[in-house]
Design an enzyme around this catalytic site. Structure first.
Site, PDB file in Angstrom:
ATOM      1  N   TYR A   1      -1.813  53.188  17.352  1.00  0.00           N
ATOM      2  CA  TYR A   1      -0.583  52.127  16.976  1.00  0.00           C
ATOM      3  C   TYR A   1      -0.992  51.403  15.796  1.00  0.00           C
ATOM      4  CZ  TYR A   1       3.067  48.981  17.688  1.00  0.00           C
ATOM      5  OH  TYR A   1       4.179  48.049  17.531  1.00  0.00           O
TER       6      TYR A   1
ATOM      7  N   SER B   1       4.148  45.474  12.457  1.00  0.00           N
ATOM      8  CA  SER B   1       3.754  44.645  13.454  1.00  0.00           C
ATOM      9  C   SER B   1       2.761  43.696  13.046  1.00  0.00           C
ATOM     10  CB  SER B   1       2.995  45.551  14.555  1.00  0.00           C
ATOM     11  OG  SER B   1       2.390  44.775  15.498  1.00  0.00           O
TER      12      SER B   1
END
Length: 240
Positions: free
Chosen positions: A148, A135
């Site tokens: 996350y 990400s």
């Protein structure tokens, strides 16, 4: 790498980026084996003609199910795409540590388990590829999603080290860093989102060009900022 004729194991392939990625790769002539954990999405993917492995990759047992399902088969490309979000914001309330642990396993441990389990098979092929989807938040975290962000930063570090280990071998290692994409995982987020179609198209192009790193969409801008000033990149992203 030409994906036509390749057998691809794609985790999280029944929804979001994974489902669109499966569609685009199949359209190019690849054979897809996808994993998923939601019965309705599994049924829909099966009805669409995909081979689906029902497995919850937030547990070690789920990773074992995937490995057992493909044992003895040729897997040319492994795409570690499955991922979970998890709340962990003390400004809102106490975190659910069990939920945090499931997120950590799904986003970091499961890819490592699958890579370790499939590595002997991948190294035995003339050419093979591992694609780890991290990400833009692996570059700089946001304050509201530390679990996350930590898992994606961890997978990025693992990927960089793995690529060095595979240098000179037949196993190509690609890291994909998407921005915020329009999926169920980002529902409720008000920031500008990339479509799953555009995101998947950039991933496929990176695979076909044997790229080492694919900064997708707005992550390209973040990487430019980070290359100039890591502190500025962190300052910008931490607010989100």
């Amino acid at each position: 790498m030409q994906v036509a004729g390749k057998t691809i194991l794609l985790t999280g392939g029944t929804d979001g980026i994974g489902r669109e990625l499966a569609e685009q790769l199949r359209a190019k002539g690849a054979q897809l084996i996808v994993s998923g954990r939601t019965p309705e999405r599994i049924a829909a993917a099966t009805a669409a003609g995909y081979e689906v492995i029902a497995a919850d990759l937030s547990t070690a047992a789920g990773a074992d199910i995937v490995l057992d399902a493909v044992k003895g088969r040729t897997i040319d490309i492994l795409i570690n795409n499955a991922g979970l979000g998890s709340d962990h914001d003390f400004r809102v309330g106490a975190p659910d540590l069990g939920d945090n642990d499931r997120c950590i396993f799904a986003n970091l441990n499961a890819p490592i388990h699958l890579i370790a389990g499939l590595m002997p098979l991948l190294k035995a092929l003339p050419e093979a590829m591992i694609v780890n989807v991290t990400s833009g938040l692996a570059i700089a975290p946001r304050s509201g999603g530390p679990i996350y962000c930590a898992t994606k930063a961890g997978l990025r570090s693992y990927t960089l080290a793995l690529r060095e280990q595979m240098k000179g071998s037949n196993v190509h290692v690609l890291e994909v860093l998407p921005p915020v994409v329009e999926t169920k995982l980002t529902a409720g987020r008000s920031s500008r989102k990339m479509s799953v179609q555009a995101c998947a198209a950039e991933i496929v192009q990176a695979m076909e060009s044997n790229a080492k790193e694919a900064n997708v969409g707005m992550t390209k801008l973040l990487r430019i900022v980070e290359s100039i000033s890591p502190a500025l990149a962190r300052k910008i992203m931490i607010r989100f």
